[in-house]
Design a protein around this motif. Structure first.
Motif, PDB file in Angstrom:
ATOM      1  N   GLY B   9      22.396  70.503  45.033  1.00  0.00           N
ATOM      2  CA  GLY B   9      21.418  70.937  44.020  1.00  0.00           C
ATOM      3  C   GLY B   9      20.655  72.136  44.542  1.00  0.00           C
ATOM      4  N   GLY B  70      18.069  66.922  43.830  1.00  0.00           N
ATOM      5  CA  GLY B  70      17.951  66.743  42.391  1.00  0.00           C
ATOM      6  C   GLY B  70      16.602  66.156  42.001  1.00  0.00           C
ATOM      7  N   ASP B  75      18.607  62.364  38.232  1.00  0.00           N
ATOM      8  CA  ASP B  75      19.578  62.736  39.266  1.00  0.00           C
ATOM      9  C   ASP B  75      19.627  61.732  40.428  1.00  0.00           C
ATOM     10  N   GLN B  79      22.515  59.777  42.259  1.00  0.00           N
ATOM     11  CA  GLN B  79      23.125  60.539  43.352  1.00  0.00           C
ATOM     12  C   GLN B  79      22.935  59.920  44.733  1.00  0.00           C
TER      13      GLN B  79
END
Lengths: 328, 328
Positions: B9, B70, B75, B79
């Motif tokens: 990210g 993120g 996110d 993640q």
């Protein structure tokens, strides 16, 4: 079951530890160990006993952590390694220069005997060291500043009292506000000793003493006062007792640093303490680390540790789950 | 050998991590992983590459720690557990309420795969949490206060921008100086939301928009502004760009407490941050914890950790010996 604590040495620090244990319900004071005649020492905790230091070894199965409350000059270099053979130990050894040597001595005995010894616990060394370390790890490109005070320096007060014609005296170390502000502004100033702190002395002179000479001797005393702007106030014994009998202290740890691809952003991390009682605060830190020493040893760890080696969660009476829920 | 880092990210936080790695010579950025087309993402580090997130798994032997940059809303909950199967991971998950659930999810995957996952790293949660915890462990009889600012609140700025007739806007959260002083004095005040912080908004209105209506909508917006004293300034687009394009932040964690047999002594512990760039400071904290994740994993540890579980020494590039000598 409570964590069973012993206190070795019952001066200001020992008494502070006793008070701190009262504020930590998962701990219990078993006994105070003294070099004086045990019957001459009165403690505050009704459920604890006073023992001779000579009886400490016999108590090795009754005590989980022995807190060593002696001085750094001569007591702790001998005591901490000695008692680490029988107990998990915590001390507040604060002679910065001799820490590596003290660490090695404690580590050897603690490791050989399966105990944990946490040394140099308090606020400096201790919480100030931790804050210097965290700030250095975060802002790798930066500069550290430590200021002490406003507070009583025992060493400087003693130095005043050794002057001829001085009956009693107290010395306060005071950080210079302008220096603090310059640091906080991120200017990264280079500060001289004189620019960082001033010293203020309250002196009770003996009758007929030469006040001008005393004042001059204080202000020009090498190492202690000559590099500082020092103020001397002569006051009466009653005033000293009334206004200066506390042991306050404190200070500031500041790190300023830059981040960004081209060091374009500035940051200031500041930690400060304002303490009514230096020994009681130091003791409160020590007692939290006594909990850590006990737990780390229960998990099978041993050897000498400093505040850098102790995961924060070990200090708290709360569980990991509670900590995450309430304090994260 | 360097600690090999991946960034997943590449927004403000990812770029901040990239800058922080530059300031830590024991670390090396291997790659940035993006959901965008890799060729469309330009990074600063010449020796690193940009990859598609879909190629992350293939890189599992080339990367020691994957830093997840993120957002916390959607996110990271997905993640962090996902990438913990292939990597040691660090994230800055900051939805306080959902931390226990996130911890459990990451812990399961990280433990099963022999990795370390450190979650909720930054300054709040992160350094502020640590300071709350240390202060609570020391002053067990006391009260906590956290103040935020002066700084930009992304959430509140977004809320302003959603109002009809608003072209752009920025919101600053500002701690009330009088409240800070009352806390520092040790008075243990009970403070309402309104007493602790004010909110200041800089708004660019669309041409012809009803400014009075916009100001009223901001000030009365439930949850965001209605419980605060809010000031609204209408400015031009140029002014907003010139004077308000930074992302500064900061704040104060203060604990006051009592010690002594009869609670006779008061103490104040204060930690504060003044940050030019919120994402770059957060990133600097994250990178230090990436070092810790790597080292703890090298020692055989695994599972989910928070800042409470990480011994401070793991964060520093210095050895234990150097730390004791220079920072204790």
């Amino acid at each position: 079951m409570s964590i069973r604590i012993g206190i070795l040495g019952y001066g200001n620090l020992g008494r502070g530890v006793e008070c701190a244990i009262k504020h930590n319900p998962d701990m219990e004071l078993v006994g105070v160990f003294t070099r004086r005649a045990p019957e001459s020492v009165k403690i505050l905790t009704e459920t604890a006993k006073v023992y001779s230091v000579d009886d400490a070894e016999k108590m090795k199965d009754q005590i989980d952590v022995m807190i060593l409350c002696g001085g750094s000059a001569t007591d702790l270099p001998e005591q901490t390694p000695k008692y680490a053979q029988w107990f998990n130990v915590v001390d507040s050894f604060d002679t910065h220069k001799r820490i590596p040597e003290h660490f090695a001595n404690v580590d050897k005995v603690a490791s050989e005997n399966g105990h944990v010894g946490i040394i140099s616990v308090g606020w400096d060394p201790g919480m100030f060291s931790l804050n210097r370390m965290y700030a250095n790890a975060i802002l790798t490109n930066g500069k550290d500043y430590t200021f002490w005070g406003k507070g009583v320096s025992q060493g400087h007060s003693d130095a005043i009292r050794r002057i001829k014609g001085v009956k009693d005296g107290k010395q306060y170390t005071i950080p210079v506000e302008a220096a603090l502000e310059a640091v906080r502004s991120g200017k990264n100033p280079e500060l001289t000793t004189r620019e960082k702190h001033t010293r203020e002395c309250f002196v009770v002179a003996e009758e007929g003493a030469d006040l001008a000479r005393i004042e001059n001797e204080i202000k020009t005393m090498p190492n202690y006062f000559d590099e500082y702007d020092t103020t001397v106030h002569f006051i009466s014994e009653e005033e000293l007792k009334r206004d200066h009998s506390g042991i306050p202290h404190g200070g500031f740890v500041i790190r300023t640093g830059k981040t960004g691809w081209n060091d374009e952003n500035s940051h200031v991390i500041e930690y400060s303490l304002k303490l009514d009682s230096n020994p009681e605060f130091t003791s409160s830190v020590i007692v939290a680390y006594a909990r850590a020493a006990y737990r780390m040893n229960q998990e099978g760890q041993n050897g000498c540790k400093t505040v850098f080696d102790v995961a924060p969660a070990y200090l708290s009476a709360l569980s990991g789950e509670e900590l995450r829920k309430h304090l994260l």
